[in-house]
Design an enzyme around this catalytic site. Structure first.
Site, PDB file in Angstrom:
ATOM      1  N   HIS A 214       2.113   1.981  -3.217  1.00 47.16           N
ATOM      2  CA  HIS A 214       1.197   2.956  -3.806  1.00 47.16           C
ATOM      3  C   HIS A 214       1.762   4.365  -3.746  1.00 47.16           C
ATOM      4  O   HIS A 214       1.023   5.334  -3.921  1.00 47.16           O
ATOM      5  CB  HIS A 214      -0.161   2.894  -3.112  1.00 47.16           C
TER       6      HIS A 214
ATOM      7  N   ASP B 211       0.870  -1.178   0.000  1.00 45.74           N
ATOM      8  CA  ASP B 211       0.000   0.000   0.000  1.00 45.74           C
ATOM      9  C   ASP B 211       0.907   1.228   0.000  1.00 45.74           C
ATOM     10  O   ASP B 211       2.014   1.166  -0.511  1.00 45.74           O
ATOM     11  CB  ASP B 211      -0.963  -0.041   1.194  1.00 45.74           C
TER      12      ASP B 211
END
Length: 404
Positions: free
Chosen positions: A242, A219
């Site tokens: 991310h 993430d």
């Protein structure tokens, strides 16, 4: 008599020295009964070591030597009477099954502590693979939360250095209510498809420094939540993951402002986003101001530069109204490298509260794919542009008439 008196003084002095040495030497968990075999739970031993260190009136060190130690759960609570260092030289492993950790608890929690150091070159192994298959939060708004690896709550004046966080079940590190926290030479490692494994999440905290660190996870490498102020991120390598994100913001009531975010001299590689500011549509009110991203190298990054005020992962929201989060005084400068998507700069601001004070300068991002021509996409923003801009940025940018 004089000789006996001298011997007595010498013995007394030696005894005092031994006491001082015993008090100032490290508290070795193996001497308290912890076994480096990877199967004997050291939760109580660590709790006992913490109690001893925390109650010491002089600075103390807890030593977790080389070897593999099982820790089912830890809750280390202050305030302490003097600075404490936890020196982790070995590997501490969490239970594979998250059910072995108390419901709604984190694996390791440190709370109400001032002047803490975590160091030693060792590893916190969250053993998250089994838990990732149980993670429903990526697709459901109502879900059971998995435990973070390390949660620092109301911790101040603290340094975390020369440690690795491996395969967390959820966030690797979560900060809440902290002040003056430094991460240096900190490594975070998890697969790119491990769900919701944010590297370092910062919320309601001031004066956070992250430097000379390597973060690869599933993430956000670093996620900055509401109430974060004066966050300095430099010389961080991010990927997979991310990217480095502010937000998401506006999902909950009474969110605190985000102010003073500085991301400089970082390298982002193979991530789904680069540097990003995100808020939910139809959101609660909030603000994010004075945010600056400069000197960033992108290596095959999707969406290298993005403001996204229509953030809605897995359709978990209703896009019935614009975001009510105010974004202002944001700069993206000297960002170079390669993009994995043709849209290299995307600035999608709120129609009801357009972005203000956005600067874009010296952007040179190449796209070598076959999905179209390199481009930028802008709405509800008119950024100040300068320097080399490859591609042209926001050539047709407009803002609503009532907000212009």
């Amino acid at each position: 008599m004089a000789g006996a008196f001298g011997i007595t003084l010498l013995c007394s002095w030696l005894f005092f020295t031994c006491i001082v040495q015993a008090q100032t030497g490290p508290i070795d968990v193996t001497q308290l009964g912890a076994k480096p075999d990877g199967s004997a739970d050291m939760s109580q031993v660590l709790a006992d070591a913490w109690k001893q260190a925390c109650n010491s009136t002089t600075a103390s060190t807890i030593l977790i030597p080389k070897g593999t130690f099982l820790l089912k759960e830890a809750n280390l609570e202050g305030p302490c009477k003097a600075p404490v260092e936890i020196q982790i030289q070995g590997t501490i492993k969490a239970p594979e099954d998250p059910a072995q950790i108390s419901k709604d608890k984190e694996w390791m929690t440190i709370i109400y502590v001032d002047q803490l150091t975590l160091s030693g070159g060792g590893t916190l192994d969250g053993q998250g693979a089994k838990a990732w298959t149980q993670n429903e939060c990526r697709v459901k708004t109502e879900c059971s939360k998995l435990p973070n690896t390390l949660s620092l709550n109301f911790v101040n004046n603290t340094v975390i250095r020369d440690l690795t966080s491996l395969n967390s079940k959820l966030f690797h590190v979560n900060l809440f209510g902290c002040n003056n926290i430094t991460f240096q030479h900190f490594t975070i490692t998890a697969p790119g498809d491990s769900p919701n494994t944010d590297g370092i999440h910062i919320g309601h905290s001031t004066g956070v420094v992250i430097t000379d660190s390597n973060i690869g996870t599933g993430d956000d490498c670093i996620s900055i939540g509401d109430g974060a102020k004066q966050v300095n991120i430099s010389k961080v390598t991010c990927g997979p993951g991310h990217g480095i994100s502010v937000g998401s913001l506006g999902r909950y009531d009474n969110e605190l402002p985000v102010e003073g975010i500085f991301v400089t001299d970082c390298t982002i590689s193979g991530t789904l986003n680069g540097v990003r500011v995100k808020s939910w549509p139809a959101s609660k009110s909030g603000s994010a101001t004075n945010m600056h991203f400069e000197g960033i190298i992108m290596q095959n990054v999707s969406n290298p530069v993005i403001i996204d005020q229509e953030y809605c992962p897995n359709n978990q929201c209703t896009n019935t109204a614009p975001s009510s989060v105010k974004i202002a005084q944001v700069s993206f400068k000297n960002i170079t490298g390669t993009s994995a998507t043709p849209a290299v700069v995307t600035l999608l601001c709120s129609k009801s509260i357009p972005c203000e004070g956005v600067e874009v300068a010296d952007i040179d991002l190449a796209y070598n794919g076959n999905q179209g021509n390199v481009s930028s996409n802008c709405a509800n923003v008119k950024p100040a542009l300068s320097g080399k801009l490859n591609p042209p940025i926001c050539a047709n940018a407009t803002v609503p008439a009532q907000a212009a």
